[in-house]
Every structure is written in C-alpha cells, then in structure tokens.
Enzyme design. Structure first.
Site, short mmCIF file in Angstrom:
data_model
loop_
_atom_site.label_atom_id
_atom_site.label_comp_id
_atom_site.label_asym_id
_atom_site.label_seq_id
_atom_site.Cartn_x
_atom_site.Cartn_y
_atom_site.Cartn_z
N PRO A 219 31.31 86.86 -2.30
CA PRO A 219 31.31 87.70 -3.49
C PRO A 219 30.05 87.47 -4.34
O PRO A 219 29.38 86.45 -4.16
CB PRO A 219 32.55 87.24 -4.27
CG PRO A 219 33.30 86.36 -3.37
CD PRO A 219 32.39 85.87 -2.31
N LYS A 224 24.69 82.58 -3.18
CA LYS A 224 24.07 82.84 -1.87
C LYS A 224 22.56 82.73 -1.96
O LYS A 224 21.92 82.04 -1.14
CB LYS A 224 24.47 84.24 -1.37
CG LYS A 224 25.95 84.40 -1.16
CD LYS A 224 26.30 85.76 -0.63
CE LYS A 224 26.05 86.87 -1.63
NZ LYS A 224 26.88 86.77 -2.84
N HIS A 439 54.89 91.07 -29.04
CA HIS A 439 54.52 91.42 -27.66
C HIS A 439 53.94 90.18 -26.95
O HIS A 439 54.38 89.82 -25.86
CB HIS A 439 53.49 92.56 -27.70
CG HIS A 439 52.95 92.96 -26.37
ND1 HIS A 439 53.26 94.15 -25.78
CD2 HIS A 439 52.11 92.33 -25.52
CE1 HIS A 439 52.63 94.23 -24.62
NE2 HIS A 439 51.92 93.14 -24.45
N GLU A 440 52.98 89.54 -27.61
CA GLU A 440 52.33 88.40 -26.97
C GLU A 440 53.30 87.24 -26.80
O GLU A 440 53.32 86.58 -25.76
CB GLU A 440 51.11 87.94 -27.79
CG GLU A 440 49.98 88.96 -27.90
CD GLU A 440 49.47 89.41 -26.54
OE1 GLU A 440 49.58 88.64 -25.56
OE2 GLU A 440 48.98 90.55 -26.45
N HIS A 443 55.47 87.68 -23.75
CA HIS A 443 54.85 87.20 -22.50
C HIS A 443 55.04 85.70 -22.36
O HIS A 443 55.48 85.19 -21.33
CB HIS A 443 53.34 87.46 -22.52
CG HIS A 443 52.94 88.88 -22.31
ND1 HIS A 443 53.38 89.64 -21.27
CD2 HIS A 443 52.10 89.68 -23.02
CE1 HIS A 443 52.85 90.85 -21.34
NE2 HIS A 443 52.07 90.91 -22.41
P1 ADP Z 1 24.55 85.47 -5.34
O1 ADP Z 1 23.23 85.56 -4.67
O2 ADP Z 1 25.61 84.89 -4.47
O3 ADP Z 1 24.99 86.74 -5.96
P2 ADP Z 1 23.14 83.63 -6.98
O4 ADP Z 1 22.75 82.65 -5.95
O5 ADP Z 1 22.08 84.58 -7.40
O6 ADP Z 1 24.43 84.44 -6.54
O7 ADP Z 1 23.71 82.84 -8.23
C1 ADP Z 1 23.41 83.19 -9.54
C2 ADP Z 1 23.37 81.98 -10.42
O8 ADP Z 1 24.67 81.41 -10.56
C3 ADP Z 1 22.53 80.87 -9.86
O9 ADP Z 1 21.22 81.01 -10.26
C4 ADP Z 1 23.17 79.63 -10.43
O10 ADP Z 1 22.67 79.37 -11.71
C5 ADP Z 1 24.61 80.01 -10.56
N1 ADP Z 1 25.38 79.53 -9.41
C6 ADP Z 1 26.04 80.30 -8.53
N2 ADP Z 1 26.67 79.56 -7.61
C7 ADP Z 1 26.41 78.27 -7.91
C8 ADP Z 1 26.79 77.02 -7.32
N3 ADP Z 1 27.57 76.96 -6.23
N4 ADP Z 1 26.33 75.89 -7.89
C9 ADP Z 1 25.54 75.95 -8.98
N5 ADP Z 1 25.15 77.08 -9.57
C10 ADP Z 1 25.58 78.25 -9.06
ZN ZN Z 2 50.81 92.47 -22.91
#
Ligand code: ADP
Ligand code: ZN
Ligand code: MG
Length: 617
Positions: A219, A224, A439-440, A443
């Site tokens: 996701p 990544k 309401h809250e 829940h």
């Molecule tokens: P993706 O490419 O999966 O969409 P990114 O690698 O661009 O995500 O992640 C965006 C930012 O979120 C990174 O620059 C980092 O700061 C933070 N981040 C995401 N996953 C991690 C992780 N596993 N550990 C540390 N920082 C993370």
């Molecule tokens: Zn509600």
C-alpha cells in the site's frame, strides 16, 4: 533530499550543446558587427580634397573633425532648402588629409568650427559592448525560448528521441536499513540483493544465476521507495531512479528511448541499482480492451527486452515498486525479469512502534511520551502516516510555545490525522450538543457492556473539520488479526448503538449516524459475501476484493437474484444488532445519563474517567 549527480552522458551532451551554441552566437555577433560598421560608413561619402576646398569656399561646410589621417566633413544646413523634412540629416563626407598648413587658417576665415576627436572609448569597453554583451543577450533569449518550448512539448524538440529523462541519480543515497523500520521480512529478502551487489563473484563461482529484479509491492506510504534507496545505501552503489510516469510521453518512442538510455547508463556505472517507481504506469497489461496506448506498449516492450538483454553478472539490479501488482503485464513478472516479489505491507503494532522510534530521533521529547501507546492508537497507519504524526506533534509543541514534545501533542496529532482539526468556532445549540453527547456515549457504553473493559481512549463532543460533530476514539488493547463472528457482530452493535441512544433517550433519529451506518453495512456485507458467516449462503464467496493495496474495492461475482438475497441477509444482521443495542442501552439507561451529563459538562472525557463513572453505580 541529497543532491543529484548529473549522469555522465548528460554532461557530455551539455558541453556539446554549449560549444555549438558558442559557434552560433559568434557568427551572429560578427555578422551584426560587420553590418553595423558598413551601415555607418555608407552614410559617409568620400570626396577629393580639392572638392573639399571648393565646398569650403562656397560656404557649404558646417563642421570639420580633424582626424589623424582624414577630415570628416559635415555639410552646412542649406538655408534655401524648402523641404521641411525633419528626418533629413546633414550629409557627411570624408577626405584624405593633405598636408595643408593653411587649413586651420582657412577654416577660421570661413567661420567653420573644427576640432580633433578625443578617443574616449577604451578598447576593453568596446570589446564588451560589441562582442560579450550581444553573445550574452542572444544566450538569454535563446535559453528562455528553449525553456518555454520544452515545457510545452514535454521534452522539447531537441530532446526528441534523446535522453532528457529526469533520471534521478545518486552516488550515495545515505539511507540504510536502519532507517526503514518494521519491515523485517522485506529487508530480509533484500539483504541477498545487497550481498549480491557486494560480492557477485561468490555467486558466479557457484554457478548461481543472479537475480535481475525485485518488485516491491504494498500500500502507499509503507516505505517502498525508502527500501529501494536503502538497498542502494547498504550496498554502497549508485541509485538510478525514475518514476514510471516519466517514461510516458506525448510522442510515441520517447519512453522507449528513455528506457534504453537508462539501461545504458546503468550498465556503464555498474554495479548499481535501477529503481522504477510506480511501475504500473508503464507495466499495465498490454491486452487491455479500450484505449490501448501505443506509447506505453512500446515503452513496456523496450523495458522487457532491456531486462532480458543486459548481463546481470555486471551487477545491475532492477527494483520496481507498485501498489497495483494485479494490473502488471504477466511478461514483466516471469522469471528472469521481476522474478521476486517483496511484500511491503502496513506495519503491525511492533512495527509502528519501531517506525515511530526512527522518526522521533531528532525530536526533543518530554519524558511522558509513550510510543507503545501512540502505536496502539494508530492501528492501520502506514509509515508515512506515522512520520506525519510525529511532525504534526512537533509542530503543535512549537505552536504552544514549548521546546519539548509531549504525549498530548502526539495524541492530538493522531486525532488531527484521523478526524481533522478541532473546530472550536462551530457552536452547536444546547439540544444538538445533548444529542451528540448521548450518541457518542451510546457507542462507548455498548462496547463497555459487551467487552467488560475500558472501551475507548477518549470521547469528545468538540466538532472536527472532517465533519464529525463528536467522536469516540477506540483503542484496541492489542492488535487483532483474526476476528470471530461474535466479535464482528459486537462491532456492528457498537456502531449502531449511537443511533440507538438517540432513539432510546430522545425518541428521535438524526443525520449524525450516517458514517456509522455506512461502516456497519460494509461490515455486515463482508460477513455475508466474503467471510462465509451467514447461514443462508454458508461458505459461498460472493464478492472478491480488487486493488487490495489501495482502496480495496469489492466486486460482486454473483447473479442479480443472489445480490438481492444478500441485501436481505445484510439487513437481517443490522436489524438484529440494532435491537440488541436498544436492549443494552435500555437496561443501562441510568449509566447512560450519568456519563452523558458528565460529557456535556466537560466536552471531552478520557477512557479512565468513563470507566470510573460507569462503575460508580
Ligand atoms: P511508498 O513508496 O511505499 O509509497 P515511501 O517510501 O515514499 O512510501 O515512504 C514515505 C515516507 O514515509 C518515507 O520517506 C518515510 O519517512 C516514511 N516511512 C514509510 N515507511 C517507513 C518505514 N518502514 N520506516 C520508516 N519510515 C517510513
Ligand atoms: Zn456515531
Ligand atoms: Mg513510493
């Protein structure tokens, strides 16, 4: 972001361009200078010295400049001239300077003014104005023109079929596996690639074929891109990165040539890592029905053949990243191309805690900060969300004039991300506040009664920018991966209990329950169509999930009649849950009143306060 290094090829291209440009500018400037010189001499006509003396005698000379080797004569204005042409300038002549001792005397006699021109212009200045300035000017105009042109054309005419891809090359990414937290499995499968880049001989000696590429799947925001950089950082090799969309251009063939260039550069600089981010932009399956895209197909074909063509023993590893692996062309995924798939999923509780730990490294923390607690409250958050929360918390601390970030900053940041900012200026009237409070609490009370434990983190009736008027922050004590049918039913009961409270206390129903209804219905539908939890359909699968890593849309795979029957089944579940909620609240109406009144007074109550009042019968 570390500074990019211009690829070698690009540098050569740049110098070539510059030399070509200098030649053009030189030619243009010389032409200009020659033209100007000839234009200025054309206006001056040569005459004989004797003609000059005759003119002088006839009083036709107005002004004389005596130069070293010649006389420059300006004709006197003709008084009889009736032509009132204001553009008419006096004629100018020049003649050789005959050694005439009486010249000045004669001039004085006729009352003609004369002098010797003083050479004020320095040769340096003259050089600047005639050569350097025009060249700079031409350069300025030229580059401006080029820039606007290339923006319009996306690459520009010069870039057509040439390498001008925004290849992002880094000698050192500066990112290591330590910067990526909570992705132990992914890191483990990537360490082999690091090792292979380090000492490829070891693998070659055994006769092992080296992996060509790995696909990072998961996701958005799970790290990544970060992982790919970390692989390069760990292996200490250059990192060539391009986003899939960079390949897709208006002209057919540009993307393909970019792929070719990318691989050429990579092989020249091996060992290195080539990273293609968001690879689904080019890697989409080729046989899609409508609007097949020639450019994309060509680019993909080029990519496929490059991946086959290059010699992996040189130490080039290709990493790709995507959150839609199911749309990728099968050819891209076969062994020998992106044959490895590394799942980078959303972090679990421990992972979230580790990611928070990475991001708070540079943050000045108060001693009450409890990362475990924050991790608990951020179930379902990806790495990017957590990084964002840490930053929001730090910003809040600054806003409140503190130099340390404390736990309340973090919890508020979590809420801002989940529910939006507090909207203090929205004023609800008395009755609205009352309804929202009941309401809250409805829940919260439903959860407490069903689970016999502290159900919530916090309940508030301060409106938030994302549309909620009040809200109950749930807090799982532990992370759950497996949910039983009873637990799901309890969840649905909790969701509909808000409306049930409105009904029990005020005998009315409001619009405030719309989000609850949506979520309860979705849960009940999943129970029937995906989890096999209805007696009517048993284990039959009725919906399948598409885009698992994005929004996770459900697609029905059943007949229309079945759909209608599913709806009936869903309705039965929801109605059952609602009845149960009403019964629960009726039985505990007294507790409901007590807690709700306290909430109306305080606006926000914590989970502990809730339990205290709840147990204080
Ligand atoms: P993706 O490419 O999966 O969409 P990114 O690698 O661009 O995500 O992640 C965006 C930012 O979120 C990174 O620059 C980092 O700061 C933070 N981040 C995401 N996953 C991690 C992780 N596993 N550990 C540390 N920082 C993370
Ligand atoms: Zn509600
Ligand atoms: Mg990314």
């Amino acid at each position: 972001m570390p500074t990019g290094q211009t690829p070698k090829d690009g540098k050569q291209n740049d110098t070539k361009m510059l030399i070509r440009f200098m030649l053009i500018a030189l030619v243009v400037t010389s032409g200009l200078n020659i033209f100007l010189a000839s234009a200025s001499t054309r206006a001056v006509k040569q005459i004989k010295y004797s003609e000059f003396t005759t003119m002088l005698q006839e009083g036709k000379v107005g002004y004389v400049e005596i130069e070293d080797d010649r006389l420059l004569i300006t004709e006197a204005a003709d008084e009889n001239d009736t032509d009132v042409n204001i553009y008419k300038t006096a004629n100018r002549y020049y003649t050789g300077r005959v050694d005439d001792p009486n010249l000045k005397e004669n001039l004085d006699k006729m009352g003609v003014e004369y002098d010797t021109p003083v050479d004020t212009s320095s040769p340096f200045l003259e050089f600047i104005t005639t050569w350097v300035l025009p060249i700079l000017l031409i350069y300025g105009v030229f580059s401006l023109f080029m820039r606007s042109f290339s923006k319009k054309m996306g690459g520009g005419p010069m870039a057509f079929g040439k390498n001008n891809a925004k290849i992002f090359a880094q000698k050192e990414t500066g990112v290591t596996f330590d910067d990526v937290a909570g992705q132990e499995e992914a890191k483990e499968s990537l360490t082999e690639i690091v090792d292979f880049l380090h000492n490829s001989e070891k693998y070659i000696k055994v006769g092992a074929k080296l992996p060509k590429g790995a696909l990072l799947v998961g996701p958005p925001g799970t790290g990544k891109t970060l992982l790919a950089k970390a692989v390069a950082g760990e292996a200490k090799v250059p990192f060539y990165s391009l986003s899939g969309s960079d390949f897709v251009e208006m002209f057919v063939g540009v993307g393909a040539s970019r792929v070719r260039d990318l691989f050429k550069q990579a092989v020249e600089n091996a060992p290195c890592i080539v990273f293609i981010d968001e690879i689904d932009a080019i890697g989409k399956s080729r046989d899609n029905q409508v609007g097949s895209n020639d450019e994309r197909e060509q680019t993909l074909n080029q990519l496929l053949s490059e991946m086959d063509g290059f010699d992996a023993s040189k130490g080039v590893v290709i990493l790709g990243a995507t959150n839609r692996p199911e749309v990728l062309d099968k050819a891209l995924l076969r062994p020998g191309r992106f044959d490895r798939r590394v799942i980078v999923d959303k972090p679990d509780l421990k992972g979230r805690e580790q990611i928070l730990a990475v991001h708070i490294k540079d943050v000045n923390l108060d001693c009450d900060v409890d990362l475990h607690h924050i991790a608990l409250a951020t179930s379902g958050g990806a790495g990017a969300d957590l990084a964002n929360i840490v930053n929001e918390a730090a910003l809040r601390a600054v806003r409140l004039g503190r130099d340390m970030v404390n736990q309340s900053d973090f919890m508020e940041a979590v809420e801002v991300i989940v529910a939006g900012k507090e909207k203090k200026d929205r004023i609800m009237n008395e009755i609205e506040r009352k309804i929202v409070a009941y309401h809250e609490v409805g829940h919260a009370l439903a959860t407490a009664l069903q689970k016999n434990s502290q159900p919530v983190q916090k309940i508030t009736i301060v409106p938030r920018t994302m549309g909620s008027l009040g809200y109950t922050m749930q807090m799982p004590e532990e992370e759950r991966f497996l949910l039983s049918k009873e637990e799901l039913l309890n969840q649905i009961t909790t969701l509909v209990a808000g409306r049930a409270a409105e009904e029990v206390i005020f005998n009315t129903s409001t619009t405030g329950a719309s989000n609850d209804i949506e979520r309860a219905t979705a849960l009940a539908r999943s129970m029937v169509t995906q989890y096999g939890m209805s007696s009517r359909f048993g284990m039959m699968g009725i919906e399948s999930v598409q885009n698992k890593y994005l929004d996770g849309r459900n697609v029905a795979t059943c007949a229309e009649v079945t759909s209608a029957a599913v709806d009936e089944e869903v309705l039965k579940i929801i109605n059952g849950a609602y009845e149960r909620a009403v019964v629960l609240l009726r039985e505990n109406e007294e507790a409901l009143h007590r807690i709700a009144l306290f909430l109306i007074e305080k606006e926000t109550i914590t989970g502990e306060e809730f339990m205290e009042i709840f147990n204080n019968k």
